[in-house]
Design an enzyme around this catalytic site. Structure first.
Site, PDB file in Angstrom:
ATOM      1  N   ASP A 212       0.915  -1.362   0.061  1.00 12.75           N
ATOM      2  CA  ASP A 212       0.142   0.053  -0.146  1.00 12.75           C
ATOM      3  C   ASP A 212       0.800   1.270  -0.190  1.00 12.75           C
ATOM      4  OD1 ASP A 212      -2.212  -1.769   0.161  1.00 12.75           O
ATOM      5  OD2 ASP A 212      -2.270  -1.809   2.298  1.00 12.75           O
ATOM      6  N   GLU A 213       2.018   1.046  -0.565  1.00  7.31           N
ATOM      7  CA  GLU A 213       2.827   2.398  -0.626  1.00  7.31           C
ATOM      8  C   GLU A 213       2.375   3.327  -1.770  1.00  7.31           C
ATOM      9  OE1 GLU A 213       3.877  -0.539  -1.041  1.00  7.31           O
ATOM     10  OE2 GLU A 213       5.305  -1.375   0.253  1.00  7.31           O
TER      11      GLU A 213
ATOM     12  N   LYS B 180       1.739   1.956  -5.218  1.00 12.99           N
ATOM     13  CA  LYS B 180       2.236   1.544  -6.269  1.00 12.99           C
ATOM     14  C   LYS B 180       1.496   1.792  -7.454  1.00 12.99           C
ATOM     15  CE  LYS B 180       2.502  -2.539  -4.334  1.00 12.99           C
ATOM     16  NZ  LYS B 180       2.174  -2.125  -2.982  1.00 12.99           N
TER      17      LYS B 180
ATOM     18  N   LYS C  79      -0.510   4.221  -8.013  1.00 11.47           N
ATOM     19  CA  LYS C  79      -0.452   5.743  -8.608  1.00 11.47           C
ATOM     20  C   LYS C  79       0.904   5.758  -9.440  1.00 11.47           C
ATOM     21  CE  LYS C  79       0.544  10.363  -7.823  1.00 11.47           C
ATOM     22  NZ  LYS C  79       0.138  11.577  -7.109  1.00 11.47           N
TER      23      LYS C  79
ATOM     24  N   ASN D 217      -5.605 -10.443  -3.450  1.00  6.54           N
ATOM     25  CA  ASN D 217      -5.145  -9.731  -2.054  1.00  6.54           C
ATOM     26  C   ASN D 217      -4.718  -8.371  -2.357  1.00  6.54           C
ATOM     27  OD1 ASN D 217      -2.857 -10.692  -3.401  1.00  6.54           O
ATOM     28  ND2 ASN D 217      -1.823 -11.480  -1.634  1.00  6.54           N
TER      29      ASN D 217
ATOM     30  N   GLY E 280      -4.652  -4.456  -3.809  1.00  6.59           N
ATOM     31  CA  GLY E 280      -5.558  -3.451  -4.149  1.00  6.59           C
ATOM     32  C   GLY E 280      -4.707  -1.881  -4.457  1.00  6.59           C
ATOM     33  N   HIS E 281      -4.548  -1.885  -5.689  1.00  7.80           N
ATOM     34  CA  HIS E 281      -3.823  -0.775  -6.184  1.00  7.80           C
ATOM     35  C   HIS E 281      -4.890   0.544  -6.705  1.00  7.80           C
ATOM     36  CE1 HIS E 281      -0.556  -3.893  -7.105  1.00  7.80           C
ATOM     37  NE2 HIS E 281      -0.744  -3.549  -5.820  1.00  7.80           N
TER      38      HIS E 281
ATOM     39  N   ARG F  76       2.604 -29.244  -6.018  1.00  4.54           N
ATOM     40  CA  ARG F  76       2.413 -29.816  -7.174  1.00  4.54           C
ATOM     41  C   ARG F  76       1.171 -30.459  -7.415  1.00  4.54           C
ATOM     42  NH1 ARG F  76       7.922 -33.040  -6.438  1.00  4.54           N
ATOM     43  NH2 ARG F  76       7.136 -33.106  -4.526  1.00  4.54           N
TER      44      ARG F  76
ATOM     45  N   GLN G 218       1.950  -5.979  -3.081  1.00  4.68           N
ATOM     46  CA  GLN G 218       2.560  -6.216  -1.635  1.00  4.68           C
ATOM     47  C   GLN G 218       3.707  -5.258  -1.467  1.00  4.68           C
ATOM     48  OE1 GLN G 218       1.393  -9.538  -3.212  1.00  4.68           O
ATOM     49  NE2 GLN G 218      -0.702  -8.748  -2.567  1.00  4.68           N
TER      50      GLN G 218
ATOM     51  N   VAL H 244       2.300  14.282  -3.915  1.00  6.42           N
ATOM     52  CA  VAL H 244       1.795  14.908  -2.675  1.00  6.42           C
ATOM     53  C   VAL H 244       0.185  14.977  -2.614  1.00  6.42           C
ATOM     54  CG1 VAL H 244       3.629  16.831  -2.630  1.00  6.42           C
ATOM     55  CG2 VAL H 244       1.964  16.974  -4.288  1.00  6.42           C
ATOM     56  N   GLY H 245      -0.548  13.910  -3.295  1.00  9.57           N
ATOM     57  CA  GLY H 245      -1.953  13.704  -3.267  1.00  9.57           C
ATOM     58  C   GLY H 245      -2.140  12.639  -4.207  1.00  9.57           C
TER      59      GLY H 245
HETATM   60  P1  GDP Z   1      -0.689   0.263  -3.362  1.00  8.53           P
HETATM   61  O1  GDP Z   1      -1.483  -1.035  -3.133  1.00  8.53           O
HETATM   62  O2  GDP Z   1       0.674   0.352  -3.321  1.00  8.53           O
HETATM   63  O3  GDP Z   1      -1.057   0.540  -4.895  1.00  8.53           O
HETATM   64  O4  GDP Z   1      -1.372   1.430  -2.528  1.00  8.53           O
HETATM   65  P2  GDP Z   1      -3.053   1.682  -2.148  1.00  8.53           P
HETATM   66  O5  GDP Z   1      -3.640   2.075  -3.429  1.00  8.53           O
HETATM   67  O6  GDP Z   1      -3.305   0.347  -1.681  1.00  8.53           O
HETATM   68  O7  GDP Z   1      -2.899   2.737  -1.262  1.00  8.53           O
HETATM   69  C1  GDP Z   1      -2.341   4.033  -1.391  1.00  8.53           C
HETATM   70  C2  GDP Z   1      -3.470   4.888  -1.275  1.00  8.53           C
HETATM   71  O8  GDP Z   1      -2.928   6.226  -0.912  1.00  8.53           O
HETATM   72  C3  GDP Z   1      -4.599   4.940  -2.437  1.00  8.53           C
HETATM   73  O9  GDP Z   1      -5.519   5.388  -1.540  1.00  8.53           O
HETATM   74  C4  GDP Z   1      -3.997   6.255  -2.994  1.00  8.53           C
HETATM   75  O10 GDP Z   1      -5.185   6.971  -3.705  1.00  8.53           O
HETATM   76  C5  GDP Z   1      -3.468   7.190  -1.976  1.00  8.53           C
HETATM   77  N1  GDP Z   1      -2.460   8.215  -2.529  1.00  8.53           N
HETATM   78  C6  GDP Z   1      -1.250   7.588  -3.196  1.00  8.53           C
HETATM   79  N2  GDP Z   1      -0.364   8.570  -3.511  1.00  8.53           N
HETATM   80  C7  GDP Z   1      -0.966   9.705  -2.416  1.00  8.53           C
HETATM   81  C8  GDP Z   1      -0.212  10.691  -2.072  1.00  8.53           C
HETATM   82  O11 GDP Z   1       0.814  11.455  -2.300  1.00  8.53           O
HETATM   83  N3  GDP Z   1      -0.975  11.682  -1.169  1.00  8.53           N
HETATM   84  C9  GDP Z   1      -2.229  10.959  -0.608  1.00  8.53           C
HETATM   85  N4  GDP Z   1      -2.833  11.813   0.273  1.00  8.53           N
HETATM   86  N5  GDP Z   1      -2.675   9.903  -0.810  1.00  8.53           N
HETATM   87  C10 GDP Z   1      -2.129   9.153  -2.133  1.00  8.53           C
HETATM   88  P1  IMO Z   2      -0.876  -4.210  -2.176  1.00  9.85           P
HETATM   89  O1  IMO Z   2      -0.397  -4.808  -3.470  1.00  9.85           O
HETATM   90  C1  IMO Z   2      -1.166  -4.451   2.259  1.00  9.85           C
HETATM   91  C2  IMO Z   2      -1.224  -8.715   3.885  1.00  9.85           C
HETATM   92  C3  IMO Z   2      -2.323  -9.265   4.553  1.00  9.85           C
HETATM   93  C4  IMO Z   2      -1.667 -10.249   5.558  1.00  9.85           C
HETATM   94  C5  IMO Z   2      -0.744 -10.709   4.904  1.00  9.85           C
HETATM   95  C6  IMO Z   2      -1.072 -12.202   4.179  1.00  9.85           C
HETATM   96  O2  IMO Z   2      -2.413  -3.387  -2.255  1.00  9.85           O
HETATM   97  O3  IMO Z   2       0.293  -3.669  -1.374  1.00  9.85           O
HETATM   98  P2  IMO Z   2      -2.567 -12.801   2.384  1.00  9.85           P
HETATM   99  O4  IMO Z   2      -4.129 -12.475   1.940  1.00  9.85           O
HETATM  100  O5  IMO Z   2      -1.758 -12.375   1.396  1.00  9.85           O
HETATM  101  O6  IMO Z   2      -2.311 -14.162   2.494  1.00  9.85           O
HETATM  102  O7  IMO Z   2      -2.304 -12.072   3.549  1.00  9.85           O
HETATM  103  O8  IMO Z   2      -0.430  -9.727   3.597  1.00  9.85           O
HETATM  104  N1  IMO Z   2      -1.303  -8.190   2.421  1.00  9.85           N
HETATM  105  C7  IMO Z   2      -1.179  -6.967   2.054  1.00  9.85           C
HETATM  106  N2  IMO Z   2      -0.881  -5.825   2.830  1.00  9.85           N
HETATM  107  N3  IMO Z   2      -0.962  -4.445   0.883  1.00  9.85           N
HETATM  108  C8  IMO Z   2      -1.439  -5.500   0.125  1.00  9.85           C
HETATM  109  O9  IMO Z   2      -1.109  -5.356  -1.241  1.00  9.85           O
HETATM  110  C9  IMO Z   2      -1.460  -6.658   0.683  1.00  9.85           C
HETATM  111  N4  IMO Z   2      -1.735  -8.062   0.413  1.00  9.85           N
HETATM  112  C10 IMO Z   2      -1.416  -8.927   1.415  1.00  9.85           C
HETATM  113  O10 IMO Z   2      -3.061  -7.875   5.007  1.00  9.85           O
HETATM  114  O11 IMO Z   2      -1.101  -9.289   6.887  1.00  9.85           O
HETATM  115 MG    MG Z   3      -2.622  -1.682  -1.829  1.00 10.74          MG
END
Ligand code: GDP
Ligand code: IMO
Ligand code: MG
Length: 422
Positions: free
Chosen positions: A12-13, A15, A17, A37, A39-40, A141, A222, A412-413
C-alpha cells in the site's frame, strides 16, 4: 528499457499511482506475483479505480497488460474486474493477457484460508482470498493452472484428485462439508470459456516484445516485508514480492531488467498482524490514518500507521537493488510539528542499525529516532522540488542520504497530477 516497480515497506505504498504514471512510457505492464489480495488505487480525472488483478496500466489505451505465471488468479474476481472496466468503457480486448501457467484459486482455497486463520493461535490477518492455500498447492504440485482448463480430461483428473484429499481434510479437521466436483467443474469450465481469448504463452510474448525493443514495466504487488523469504515471516504473503521475483514470476531473465524503482510512503503502514517497530502508540495513529485515508483497498480494514523506518527501508534497497525511489503521501505529514525517522533499533541495551533476521528480536526492539521539524503548510499544489518548503526538502534529503538512493518522484496527493518528478 525494462523497469521493475516494487514496494519497499508492507504494501500500500502507492504503487498503483506510480504504475499509472510510468505506464505512459511503457508498452507492456506485467503483474508477476500476488493475486486479488492486492489493491492498487489510481485516481484520474476525479475518478478512483482500484485494481486487484489487472495491472494498473490498463487505463492507458494502447498498453498491453499481462497477468504472468507468478500471479494466482481467482477467475471469478478477474471476471468481476473485467466487468467493472467494461462499465467504465475501458476497452481491454486484445491487450489483456493471462499466462496459461498461472495457478487458479478455487473455492476450497478461499474457504481454507479462513478456516486455517480461525484455528491459528498466531494469526496472520490474511485478506481471506485463498492466496496462501493456492500457492501452497502450487509448491505441493497439486495446483491447477489456467491452461489445464482447456484439457477436460486433465482438469477433471486434477480436480478429482484434489477433492478426494481435500474433502477428507475439510470434514475431519475443520468439520466442513467439503466441495462438490460437479459444481466446481462446471463453474470453472464456464470461466475457461470466457477467459480463453486472453490466455497465452507469456514468456514468449515478453521475449518477442523485447526483441522489438518494447519497454516493459513490472508491477509489484504487496511489499518487501510481505515477501515469503525476506519479509517478517510468518506475517507475510505467500509470493516473492521482491524485484528478483520478476524472473520466476514472469519468465524473463535477470539480464533483461534495466532498472528497479522502489516505492515508499513518507511514513509506514501495515495491514494485518506482525511486528511493526515504529507503530504509533498515541493519537497520531488516528490522525495519520484519517488524513492518509489508511483503510485497506481490498478488505477495508484500518491500516496500522507509524513513522518512517529507515532501518527496514535500507534493507529493502539492498535486497531489491533499488536504483531510484518514489516517496508517496508526503502531504499526509503536512500538519506535523515534528517528524521522526527511525534510524536504529535498541534491543537489550544495544543499539544497531541492521534489520534483524530474528523475528523475536524485531518484535522486541525499540525504535531509535531522529526528529525533524515539520513544514506545517499544505503542499498538495506544489509541482516542483524547489517549491517545496525547506523542511520538506530537508526531510527528503535526509531519506535520500540514509538510503543512498535518489528520490525521483514525490507524491503530494492521490491524483495523477499531484506529483513532483525530479
Ligand atoms: P498500493 O497497494 O501500493 O497501490 O497502494 P494503495 O492504493 O493500496 O494505497 C495507497 C492509497 O494512497 C490510495 O488510496 C491512493 O489513492 C493514495 N495515495 C497515493 N499517493 C498519495 C499521495 O501522495 N497523497 C495522498 N494523500 N494519497 C495518496
Ligand atoms: P498491495 O499490493 C497490504 C497482507 C495481509 C496479511 C498478509 C497475508 O495492495 O500493496 P494474504 O491474503 O496475502 O495471505 O495475507 O499480507 N497483504 C497486504 N497488505 N497490501 C497488500 O497488497 C497486501 N496483500 C496482502 O494483510 O497481513
Ligand atoms: Mg494496496
Amino acid at each position: 528499457m525494462n523497469t521493475v516497480l516494487v514496494g519497499l515497506q508492507w504494501g500500500d505504498e502507492g504503487k498503483g499511482k506510480v504504475i499509472d504514471i510510468l505506464a505512459k512510457d511503457a508498452d507492456y505492464i506485467v503483474r508477476y506475483q500476488g493475486g486479488n489480495n492486492a489493491g492498487h488505487t489510481v485516481v484520474v480525472n476525479g475518478k478512483t479505480s482500484i485494481f486487484h488483478l489487472i495491472p494498473s496500466g490498463i487505463l492507458h489505451k494502447d498498453k498491453v497488460c499481462v497477468i504472468a505465471n507468478g500471479v494466482v488468479v481467482d477467475p471469478l474476481a478477474l471476471l468481476e474486474e473485467m466487468k467493472s472496466l467494461e462499465k467504465e468503457k475501458v476497452d481491454y480486448a486484445g491487450r489483456l493477457k493471462i499466462s496459461s501457467q498461472a495457478h487458479l484459486i478455487f473455492p476450497y482455497h478461499r474457504i481454507l484460508d479462513g478456516l486455517r486463520e480461525g484455528k491459528r493461535r498466531l494469526k496472520i490477518g490474511t485478506t481471506g482470498r485463498g492466496i496462501g492455500p493456492c500457492y501452497a498447492d502450487k509448491v505441493a504440485r497439486c495446483g491447477i493452472r489456467m491452461g489445464d482448463l482447456y484439457n477436460k480430461e486433465l482438469f477433471s483428473g486434477k480436480l478429482n484428485d484434489n477433492l478426494i484429499e481435500k474433502n477428507e481434510i475439510f470434514k475431519k479437521v475443520f468439520q466442513h462439508s467439503g466441495f462438490s466436483f460437479n459444481e466446481i467443474y462446471k463453474e470453472y469450465l464456464g470461466y475457461a470459456r470466457k477467459l480463453k481469448p486472453y490466455v497465452c504463452n507469456v514468456p514468449v510474448l515478453l521475449d518477442e516484445a523485447r526483441g522489438k525493443n518494447k519497454s516493459i514495466l513490472f508491477e509489484g504487488a504487496q511489499g518487501t516485508f510481505l515477501d515469503i523469504d525476506f519479509g517478517t515471516y510468518p506475517f507475510v504473503t505467500s509470493s516473492s514480492c521482491v524485484a528478483g521475483g520478476v524472473c520466476i514470476g514472469a519468465g524473463v531473465p535477470p539480464t533483461a531488467i534495466d532498472k528497479v524503482i522502489g516505492v515508499v510512503k513518507a511514513y509506514t503502514t501495515r495491514v494485518g498482524e506482525g511486528p511493526f517497530p515504529t507503530e504509533f502508540k498515541t493519537s497520531l495513529m488516528e490522525e495519520i490514518r484519517g488524513k492518509g485515508k489508511e483503510f485497506g483497498a481490498t478488505t477495508g480494514r484500518p491500516r496500522r500507521c507509524g513513522w518512517f523506518d529507515a532501518v527496514m527501508a535500507k534493507f529493502s534497497v539492498m535486497i531489491n537493488g533499488v536504483d531510484e525511489m518514489a516517496v508517496m503521501k508526503l502531504d499526509v505529514l503536512d500538519e506535523q510539528k515534528t517528524i521522526k525517522i527511525c534510524t536504529g533499533y535498541k534491543y537489550k541495551g544495544k543499539i544497531f542499525d541492521e534489520y534483524p533476521q530474528d523475528l523475536q528480536v524485531l518484535s522486541g526492539v525499540g525504535a531509535v529516532y531522529e526528529e525533524h521539524p515539520g513544514w506545517q503548510e499544505n503542499i498538495s499544489g506544489v509541482r516542483s522540488y524547489g517549491q517545496l518548503p525547506v523542511s520538506a526538502r530537508r526531510y527528503l534529503d535526509r531519506l535520500q542520504e540514509l538510503l543512498r538512493v535518489k528520490i525521483s518522484y514525490i507524491s503530494v496527493g492521490s491524483k495523477r497530477e499531484e506529483t513532483i518528478v525530479r
